[in-house]
Design a protein around this motif. Structure first.
Motif, short mmCIF file in Angstrom:
data_model
loop_
_atom_site.label_atom_id
_atom_site.label_comp_id
_atom_site.label_asym_id
_atom_site.label_seq_id
_atom_site.Cartn_x
_atom_site.Cartn_y
_atom_site.Cartn_z
N GLN A 2 -21.40 10.51 -13.46
CA GLN A 2 -22.35 11.04 -12.48
C GLN A 2 -22.82 12.44 -12.87
N THR A 43 -17.46 11.53 -10.77
CA THR A 43 -17.03 11.11 -12.10
C THR A 43 -17.82 11.84 -13.17
N GLY A 93 -15.56 11.42 0.48
CA GLY A 93 -14.31 10.69 0.28
C GLY A 93 -14.15 10.11 -1.10
N ARG A 94 -15.13 10.28 -2.00
CA ARG A 94 -15.04 9.72 -3.35
C ARG A 94 -15.17 10.84 -4.37
N HIS A 95 -14.35 10.78 -5.43
CA HIS A 95 -14.37 11.81 -6.45
C HIS A 95 -15.60 11.65 -7.34
#
Length: 505
Positions: A10, A7, A3-5
């Motif tokens: 990362q 970056t 649910g998180r993009h």
């Protein structure tokens, strides 16, 4: 994480850990999924390189007239509000939907950020202890405070030290004036125990409103002399620029909220007299100062010492008592004892009172009155000053200019109205004057008002003979005085002693 993009940061961490670890281990250390790691193994572009600028999903509703109509309006009148522009666009384009108002406001805000005029910048200041004190007035009429049941429209003079936050407030019955400023400022300085190096107020435009040029110049000189008496440099902020006095302007709201809360806790907005209300305000301000005790005590050594005495905080003028038994001052008629008719009195005019002098001898203090907003004359009348003359001319009461102000309480006025309904005018005036004389001679104005109110409620007229008997002196309450007469021989003995003393000398 699901649910998180992912970056760019990362992915850079993944590439660092990938130099010594497998894709699965490096992905765990970079907090990304193994699937994302394997995708990156085949495509080494950062996530930001994959993003595409999203285009509009629907036609621009402002495209037809924003550049052609709205931008020229913004350039011609930069202060024009967005809501006014929206209403004008609706007038020009009746088919324009009301739902685009927020779109228009955001578009105008963005245009002003890119092409608008420069705005005023507020420069935060470093404040030194003992450097500056601020004065201002704030209106308190919206709190609905009453004194003895009557609404009092008033202001607070508000003083504040900018460094420690010390505050002082003083109830002002009239408008902004030099007298109110001088009285409130000196009260604040003597309560503080010192004076700052600089005193800042607003432009004093309200205090000098509708005054002649010579009077304005005189008041400005008096204000400068007031500050010089305490060793303060007088400064004023520019007219209409409230934030230049912001350290006291902002605290107005906090003080008014504190007063409003205290009135709610008290359960009533009514006070017995002005002194009680002023004591109430002093308690609230004292509690606010108690929270800043350490900073106030730290600033006190930096303050200038006070002079030996206060300076003038009043206006002085000379009036002549006319044959009407009073004098006119600032559109207000004041009565005084008739023995002063023809004399010139020196008047010291304060915010809430008048001190009268004949020569250098103090006479009395009168409550200050004020004309109404329309400029209609007011009257401050004490019936005891004129009752002896009314007893000789009782019919003068019928058309007296200040008749309503003459009565010490409302019950007297209502009684006179009832007498005029029931009795001939001459009898009504004579009876009313006798009732006022009874209240004066027997010192029973309050008790007599209670009996008159009872008669009004019962629908009957007052009985003067019964009232005189009711308020007659009680013989049993008078002290018994016994006078013992000395025989003349006692005085001869004294004469003999004086002769013996003279012979011995």
């Amino acid at each position: 994480m699901p649910g998180r993009h992912v970056t760019d940061h990362q992915m850079r961490l993944y590439m660092k850990f990938r130099q010594t670890a497998s894709p699965t281990v490096a992905a765990a250390k970079a907090s990304i999924s193994a699937a994302a790691a394997y995708r990156f193994e085949h495509d080494h572009r950062l996530p930001s390189d994959h993003q595409q600028i999203r285009g509009r999903r629907r036609p621009d509703p402002l495209a037809d007239f924003f550049e052609a109509e709205i931008v020229p309006m913004l350039k011609a009148a930069p202060e024009l509000r967005a809501v006014a522009i929206f209403e004008e666009m609706q007038r020009r384009h009746p088919a324009l939907s009301a739902g685009i108002r927020r779109t228009l406001e955001r578009r105008i805000r963005s245009w002003r950020a890119l092409h608008g005029a420069d705005q005023e910048v507020i420069f935060r200041q470093v404040h030194e202890p003992g450097r500056m004190g601020l004065s201002d007035f704030t209106d308190m009429a919206d709190l609905g405070v009453t004194i003895a049941g009557e609404r009092v429209d008033h202001r607070l003079y508000h003083f504040r030290l900018i460094y420690s936050g010390f505050e002082h407030a003083h109830v002002i019955l009239g408008g902004e004036s030099y007298v109110a400023l001088a009285e409130g400022l000196q009260n604040a300085l003597w309560a503080l125990g010192g004076a700052p190096l600089e005193h800042r107020s607003d432009s004093l435009s309200a205090a000098f409103h509708n005054l002649d040029t010579d009077i304005r110049d005189d008041l400005a000189r008096r204000y400068d002399a007031l500050c010089a008496h305490y060793g303060m440099q007088p400064t004023r902020n520019n007219r209409g620029v409230a934030h230049e006095n912001g350290s006291v302007e902002s605290s107005h709201g906090h003080l008014k909220k504190a007063v409003g809360d205290a009135l709610l806790i008290r359960g009533t907005n009514d006070f017995d007299d002005l002194a009680s209300y002023r004591h109430f305000i002093d308690e609230i301000v004292s509690r606010k100062n108690a929270r800043s005790t350490k900073r106030i005590e730290a600033e006190r050594p930096a303050l200038q010492p006070l002079p030996g005495q206060r300076t003038c905080d009043y206006e002085e003028t000379v009036v002549t008592v006319t044959s009407s038994g009073g004098f006119m001052l600032k559109k207000v008629f004041y009565t005084v004892p008739s023995r002063l008719i023809g004399h010139r009195l020196r008047v010291r005019l304060y915010d809430d009172r008048l001190d009268l002098f004949i020569g250098g001898t103090p006479l009395m203090t009168l409550v200050r009155g004020r004309a109404d907003a329309a400029g209609k004359r007011a009257h401050v009348v004490d019936y005891r000053h004129v009752i002896h003359a009314l007893r000789r001319k009782p019919m003068a009461l019928l058309g007296l200019v200040y008749r309503d102000q003459l009565f010490p309480r409302d019950a007297y006025r209502q009684t006179f109205d009832r007498l005029l309904e029931r009795l001939p005018e001459k009898s009504a005036c004579r009876l009313m004057v006798n009732l006022l004389a009874l209240a004066h001679e027997r010192g029973c104005a309050a008790d007599l008002a209670t009996l008159l109110a009872a008669d009004l409620e019962a629908g009957q007229l007052p009985d003067l003979a019964t009232l005189r008997e009711r308020f007659a002196p009680d013989p049993a309450a008078l002290p018994a005085v016994t006078v013992h007469l000395m025989p003349l021989t006692a005085y001869e003995a004294l004469v003999g002693n004086d002769n013996e003393i003279g012979a011995a000398a």
